[in-house]
Design a protein around this motif. Structure first.
Motif, PDB file in Angstrom:
ATOM      1  N   SER A  11     -39.743 -11.345  18.323  1.00 50.39           N
ATOM      2  CA  SER A  11     -39.394  -9.983  18.705  1.00 50.39           C
ATOM      3  C   SER A  11     -38.198  -9.470  17.889  1.00 50.39           C
ATOM      4  O   SER A  11     -38.208  -8.335  17.397  1.00 50.39           O
ATOM      5  CB  SER A  11     -39.076  -9.933  20.192  1.00 50.39           C
ATOM      6  OG  SER A  11     -38.696  -8.647  20.573  1.00 50.39           O
ATOM      7  N   ALA A  12     -37.188 -10.311  17.721  1.00 49.81           N
ATOM      8  CA  ALA A  12     -36.013  -9.933  16.934  1.00 49.81           C
ATOM      9  C   ALA A  12     -36.396  -9.680  15.478  1.00 49.81           C
ATOM     10  O   ALA A  12     -35.926  -8.721  14.857  1.00 49.81           O
ATOM     11  CB  ALA A  12     -34.948 -11.018  17.022  1.00 49.81           C
ATOM     12  N   TYR A  13     -37.259 -10.516  14.929  1.00 54.06           N
ATOM     13  CA  TYR A  13     -37.716 -10.343  13.552  1.00 54.06           C
ATOM     14  C   TYR A  13     -38.460  -9.020  13.387  1.00 54.06           C
ATOM     15  O   TYR A  13     -38.214  -8.273  12.448  1.00 54.06           O
ATOM     16  CB  TYR A  13     -38.623 -11.509  13.139  1.00 54.06           C
ATOM     17  CG  TYR A  13     -39.270 -11.298  11.792  1.00 54.06           C
ATOM     18  CD1 TYR A  13     -38.541 -11.492  10.622  1.00 54.06           C
ATOM     19  CD2 TYR A  13     -40.593 -10.880  11.685  1.00 54.06           C
ATOM     20  CE1 TYR A  13     -39.125 -11.275   9.385  1.00 54.06           C
ATOM     21  CE2 TYR A  13     -41.178 -10.665  10.451  1.00 54.06           C
ATOM     22  CZ  TYR A  13     -40.445 -10.862   9.309  1.00 54.06           C
ATOM     23  OH  TYR A  13     -41.018 -10.637   8.087  1.00 54.06           O
ATOM     24  N   ARG A  14     -39.349  -8.711  14.311  1.00 56.41           N
ATOM     25  CA  ARG A  14     -40.107  -7.460  14.242  1.00 56.41           C
ATOM     26  C   ARG A  14     -39.180  -6.250  14.315  1.00 56.41           C
ATOM     27  O   ARG A  14     -39.382  -5.249  13.632  1.00 56.41           O
ATOM     28  CB  ARG A  14     -41.145  -7.401  15.353  1.00 56.41           C
ATOM     29  CG  ARG A  14     -42.329  -8.293  15.093  1.00 56.41           C
ATOM     30  CD  ARG A  14     -43.382  -8.153  16.167  1.00 56.41           C
ATOM     31  NE  ARG A  14     -44.523  -9.014  15.861  1.00 56.41           N
ATOM     32  CZ  ARG A  14     -45.306  -9.537  16.751  1.00 56.41           C
ATOM     33  NH1 ARG A  14     -45.109  -9.304  18.037  1.00 56.41           N
ATOM     34  NH2 ARG A  14     -46.319 -10.297  16.396  1.00 56.41           N
ATOM     35  N   GLU A  15     -38.168  -6.340  15.163  1.00 57.94           N
ATOM     36  CA  GLU A  15     -37.232  -5.226  15.282  1.00 57.94           C
ATOM     37  C   GLU A  15     -36.438  -5.037  13.992  1.00 57.94           C
ATOM     38  O   GLU A  15     -36.250  -3.915  13.533  1.00 57.94           O
ATOM     39  CB  GLU A  15     -36.282  -5.437  16.462  1.00 57.94           C
ATOM     40  CG  GLU A  15     -35.424  -4.229  16.714  1.00 57.94           C
ATOM     41  CD  GLU A  15     -34.670  -4.278  18.021  1.00 57.94           C
ATOM     42  OE1 GLU A  15     -33.908  -3.333  18.248  1.00 57.94           O
ATOM     43  OE2 GLU A  15     -34.840  -5.228  18.804  1.00 57.94           O
ATOM     44  N   ARG A  16     -35.987  -6.137  13.381  1.00 63.34           N
ATOM     45  CA  ARG A  16     -35.279  -6.048  12.092  1.00 63.34           C
ATOM     46  C   ARG A  16     -36.160  -5.426  11.029  1.00 63.34           C
ATOM     47  O   ARG A  16     -35.718  -4.587  10.246  1.00 63.34           O
ATOM     48  CB  ARG A  16     -34.809  -7.427  11.632  1.00 63.34           C
ATOM     49  CG  ARG A  16     -33.505  -7.871  12.226  1.00 63.34           C
ATOM     50  CD  ARG A  16     -32.922  -9.084  11.504  1.00 63.34           C
ATOM     51  NE  ARG A  16     -33.849 -10.170  11.285  1.00 63.34           N
ATOM     52  CZ  ARG A  16     -34.146 -11.129  12.153  1.00 63.34           C
ATOM     53  NH1 ARG A  16     -33.569 -11.134  13.324  1.00 63.34           N
ATOM     54  NH2 ARG A  16     -35.002 -12.078  11.845  1.00 63.34           N
ATOM     55  N   GLU A  17     -37.425  -5.846  10.987  1.00 62.75           N
ATOM     56  CA  GLU A  17     -38.366  -5.308   9.995  1.00 62.75           C
ATOM     57  C   GLU A  17     -38.585  -3.807  10.207  1.00 62.75           C
ATOM     58  O   GLU A  17     -38.674  -3.050   9.249  1.00 62.75           O
ATOM     59  CB  GLU A  17     -39.706  -6.049  10.057  1.00 62.75           C
ATOM     60  CG  GLU A  17     -39.667  -7.419   9.425  1.00 62.75           C
ATOM     61  CD  GLU A  17     -39.334  -7.379   7.948  1.00 62.75           C
ATOM     62  OE1 GLU A  17     -40.030  -6.675   7.184  1.00 62.75           O
ATOM     63  OE2 GLU A  17     -38.359  -8.047   7.553  1.00 62.75           O
ATOM     64  N   ALA A  18     -38.672  -3.386  11.462  1.00 60.61           N
ATOM     65  CA  ALA A  18     -38.891  -1.976  11.761  1.00 60.61           C
ATOM     66  C   ALA A  18     -37.688  -1.121  11.356  1.00 60.61           C
ATOM     67  O   ALA A  18     -37.837   0.042  11.011  1.00 60.61           O
ATOM     68  CB  ALA A  18     -39.183  -1.795  13.248  1.00 60.61           C
ATOM     69  N   ARG A  19     -36.504  -1.709  11.370  1.00 60.27           N
ATOM     70  CA  ARG A  19     -35.274  -0.980  11.054  1.00 60.27           C
ATOM     71  C   ARG A  19     -34.847  -1.145   9.589  1.00 60.27           C
ATOM     72  O   ARG A  19     -33.870  -0.545   9.166  1.00 60.27           O
ATOM     73  CB  ARG A  19     -34.131  -1.476  11.940  1.00 60.27           C
ATOM     74  CG  ARG A  19     -34.328  -1.179  13.401  1.00 60.27           C
ATOM     75  CD  ARG A  19     -33.250  -1.879  14.230  1.00 60.27           C
ATOM     76  NE  ARG A  19     -33.436  -1.668  15.643  1.00 60.27           N
ATOM     77  CZ  ARG A  19     -32.822  -0.722  16.348  1.00 60.27           C
ATOM     78  NH1 ARG A  19     -32.001   0.103  15.762  1.00 60.27           N
ATOM     79  NH2 ARG A  19     -33.049  -0.604  17.633  1.00 60.27           N
TER      80      ARG A  19
END
Length: 119
Positions: A11-19
């Motif tokens: 989840s943290a990785y996906r959020e970083r990628e989205a930002r």
């Protein structure tokens, strides 16, 4: 327990990628939302980062008397880096308007940076 940690990491990785290609610009409130893009492009030109292409601009939070942060989604990571690297020149030219550009970080990353800065 392990599955929960893995899910948190994903989840943290996906959020970083989205930002990854976003920046947050604190700037004066405009009369119309369409003026925000012109303002951002003007700022970019002023700091010699005029090669940016904007995918989307979103004002964050509810409209009040105070300016809201603006999320700017760029086309590439290179454009984001150029904008952030050149943003330090805003301090000289826009200091009266309190305009500044920062990376779009998750709440967790902002907390980590704040803790690291104080320690």
């Amino acid at each position: 327990m392990i599955e929960e940690k893995v899910n948190e990491g994903i989840s943290a990785y996906r959020e970083r990628e989205a930002r990854k290609i976003n920046v947050i610009i604190h700037m004066p409130e405009s009369k119309k939302e369409t003026d925000d893009e012109e303002y951002v492009l003007g700022l970019a030109k002023q700091i010699h980062a005029d090669n940016i292409e904007i995918k989307n601009i979103i004002r964050l939070g509810k409209k009040t008397d105070d300016p809201r942060p603006t999320k700017v989604i760029l086309q590439t990571l290179t454009q984001k880096r150029t904008l952030l690297q050149n943003a330090k020149t805003l301090k000289e030219s826009e200091k009266d308007n309190l305009v500044y550009i920062i990376p779009d970080l998750s709440a967790q990353r902002r907390e980590q940076r704040a803790t690291a800065g104080n320690g």
